[in-house]
Scaffold this motif. Structure first.
Motif, PDB file in Angstrom:
ATOM      1  N   ASP A 271       0.830  -1.206   0.000  1.00 36.77           N
ATOM      2  CA  ASP A 271       0.000   0.000   0.000  1.00 36.77           C
ATOM      3  C   ASP A 271       0.865   1.257   0.000  1.00 36.77           C
ATOM      4  N   TYR A 272       2.025   1.182   0.600  1.00 33.28           N
ATOM      5  CA  TYR A 272       2.932   2.326   0.669  1.00 33.28           C
ATOM      6  C   TYR A 272       4.349   1.829   0.916  1.00 33.28           C
ATOM      7  N   MET A 273       5.322   2.704   0.592  1.00 33.53           N
ATOM      8  CA  MET A 273       6.736   2.413   0.821  1.00 33.53           C
ATOM      9  C   MET A 273       7.409   3.699   1.283  1.00 33.53           C
ATOM     10  N   GLY A 274       8.299   3.582   2.228  1.00 32.46           N
ATOM     11  CA  GLY A 274       8.966   4.778   2.714  1.00 32.46           C
ATOM     12  C   GLY A 274      10.195   4.486   3.550  1.00 32.46           C
ATOM     13  N   LEU A 275      10.713   5.559   4.121  1.00 30.08           N
ATOM     14  CA  LEU A 275      11.882   5.510   4.996  1.00 30.08           C
ATOM     15  C   LEU A 275      11.467   6.100   6.332  1.00 30.08           C
ATOM     16  N   CYS A 276      11.877   5.478   7.425  1.00 32.08           N
ATOM     17  CA  CYS A 276      11.582   6.012   8.754  1.00 32.08           C
ATOM     18  C   CYS A 276      12.888   6.319   9.468  1.00 32.08           C
TER      19      CYS A 276
ATOM     20  N   GLY B  56      14.732  -4.172   3.482  1.00 32.55           N
ATOM     21  CA  GLY B  56      16.008  -4.865   3.408  1.00 32.55           C
ATOM     22  C   GLY B  56      15.859  -6.370   3.321  1.00 32.55           C
ATOM     23  N   SER B  57      14.666  -6.883   3.627  1.00 32.35           N
ATOM     24  CA  SER B  57      14.419  -8.328   3.551  1.00 32.35           C
ATOM     25  C   SER B  57      13.946  -8.778   2.170  1.00 32.35           C
ATOM     26  N   LEU B  58      13.717  -7.833   1.249  1.00 41.66           N
ATOM     27  CA  LEU B  58      13.255  -8.191  -0.103  1.00 41.66           C
ATOM     28  C   LEU B  58      14.263  -9.062  -0.843  1.00 41.66           C
ATOM     29  N   ASP B  59      13.776 -10.089  -1.530  1.00 44.19           N
ATOM     30  CA  ASP B  59      14.642 -10.878  -2.410  1.00 44.19           C
ATOM     31  C   ASP B  59      15.112 -10.037  -3.588  1.00 44.19           C
ATOM     32  N   ASP B  60      14.230  -9.177  -4.089  1.00 39.56           N
ATOM     33  CA  ASP B  60      14.563  -8.289  -5.207  1.00 39.56           C
ATOM     34  C   ASP B  60      14.470  -6.841  -4.731  1.00 39.56           C
ATOM     35  N   PRO B  61      15.589  -6.253  -4.281  1.00 40.61           N
ATOM     36  CA  PRO B  61      15.537  -4.903  -3.727  1.00 40.61           C
ATOM     37  C   PRO B  61      15.151  -3.822  -4.734  1.00 40.61           C
ATOM     38  N   SER B  62      15.188  -4.131  -6.021  1.00 44.96           N
ATOM     39  CA  SER B  62      14.798  -3.131  -7.020  1.00 44.96           C
ATOM     40  C   SER B  62      13.300  -2.836  -6.981  1.00 44.96           C
ATOM     41  N   LEU B  63      12.520  -3.651  -6.287  1.00 43.82           N
ATOM     42  CA  LEU B  63      11.080  -3.423  -6.171  1.00 43.82           C
ATOM     43  C   LEU B  63      10.742  -2.292  -5.198  1.00 43.82           C
ATOM     44  N   PHE B  64      11.698  -1.903  -4.381  1.00 44.19           N
ATOM     45  CA  PHE B  64      11.455  -0.865  -3.376  1.00 44.19           C
ATOM     46  C   PHE B  64      11.554   0.518  -4.007  1.00 44.19           C
ATOM     47  N   GLU B  65      10.447   1.258  -3.939  1.00 41.23           N
ATOM     48  CA  GLU B  65      10.372   2.608  -4.492  1.00 41.23           C
ATOM     49  C   GLU B  65       9.699   3.513  -3.460  1.00 41.23           C
ATOM     50  N   PRO B  66      10.478   4.080  -2.529  1.00 37.51           N
ATOM     51  CA  PRO B  66       9.877   4.885  -1.460  1.00 37.51           C
ATOM     52  C   PRO B  66       9.239   6.166  -1.978  1.00 37.51           C
ATOM     53  N   THR B  67       8.158   6.566  -1.312  1.00 37.25           N
ATOM     54  CA  THR B  67       7.474   7.816  -1.663  1.00 37.25           C
ATOM     55  C   THR B  67       7.410   8.785  -0.486  1.00 37.25           C
ATOM     56  N   MET B  68       7.774   8.327   0.723  1.00 41.90           N
ATOM     57  CA  MET B  68       7.668   9.170   1.907  1.00 41.90           C
ATOM     58  C   MET B  68       8.850   8.970   2.839  1.00 41.90           C
ATOM     59  N   LEU B  69       9.056   9.958   3.694  1.00 40.17           N
ATOM     60  CA  LEU B  69      10.057   9.889   4.746  1.00 40.17           C
ATOM     61  C   LEU B  69       9.378  10.291   6.045  1.00 40.17           C
ATOM     62  N   LEU B  70       9.398   9.397   7.030  1.00 41.06           N
ATOM     63  CA  LEU B  70       8.790   9.660   8.330  1.00 41.06           C
ATOM     64  C   LEU B  70       9.859  10.113   9.323  1.00 41.06           C
TER      65      LEU B  70
ATOM     66  N   GLY C 267      20.759   4.991   9.642  1.00 45.84           N
ATOM     67  CA  GLY C 267      20.071   6.257   9.817  1.00 45.84           C
ATOM     68  C   GLY C 267      18.577   6.192   9.598  1.00 45.84           C
ATOM     69  N   PHE C 268      18.085   5.060   9.112  1.00 50.05           N
ATOM     70  CA  PHE C 268      16.660   4.892   8.826  1.00 50.05           C
ATOM     71  C   PHE C 268      16.370   3.415   8.563  1.00 50.05           C
ATOM     72  N   ILE C 269      15.083   3.090   8.520  1.00 43.94           N
ATOM     73  CA  ILE C 269      14.633   1.770   8.067  1.00 43.94           C
ATOM     74  C   ILE C 269      13.766   1.992   6.837  1.00 43.94           C
ATOM     75  N   PRO C 270      14.061   1.290   5.747  1.00 43.68           N
ATOM     76  CA  PRO C 270      13.155   1.307   4.599  1.00 43.68           C
ATOM     77  C   PRO C 270      12.019   0.311   4.863  1.00 43.68           C
TER      78      PRO C 270
END
Length: 137
Positions: A24-29, A100-114, A41-44
């Motif tokens: 539903d969403y992807m981001g960095l905290c 960081g647990s993704l098998d394919d890290p290229s799928l991660f596309e963050p849209t927000m920073l918390l 410095g953050f968790i994706p």
């Protein structure tokens, strides 16, 4: 993007997860808890409804007070210690999967920073992220 490609797990492979759709969403905290838990410095992170996830394998849970006063639960592998997801498996309506647990890290596309207010100066966010000083309402 194939939704069935969202899957991953811990370092040793004992704790695995699969999603039947995109998050539903992807981001960095950058909150203090996420920085300590990740050693960075953050968790994706990615957010999925519990109904979209299959989680397999043993977990070791760590609970602490959440930002809004509830309880935050982090799940890691009891064998290798790899941090994999947040929430109570079988009880929570949704889960945070650590990217960081993704098998394919290229799928991660963050849209927000918390928790931008807690972001260390050396963390340079990607362009275009919506930044929130803390947790959005």
């Amino acid at each position: 993007m194939m939704t069935n490609s969202f899957k991953g797990g811990c370092l040793c492979g004992a704790l695995r997860w699969e999603a039947d759709r995109a998050p539903d969403y992807m981001g960095l905290c950058c909150c203090g808890d996420c920085r300590k838990a990740s050693g960075s410095g953050f968790i994706p992170f990615m957010g999925f409804p519990a109904s979209a996830l299959t989680i397999m394998g043993p977990t070791r849970q760590y609970r602490c007070q959440a930002f809004r006063g509830g309880v935050s639960t982090r799940n890691s592998c009891p064998t290798c210690g790899g941090l994999v997801f947040g929430g109570e498996h079988g009880l929570s309506d949704s889960h945070t999967i650590y990217a960081g647990s993704l098998d394919d890290p290229s799928l991660f596309e963050p849209t927000m920073l918390l928790f931008d207010r807690e972001r260390p100066a050396w963390v340079v966010p990607p362009e275009g992220l919506t930044r929130y000083p803390a947790m959005p309402e």
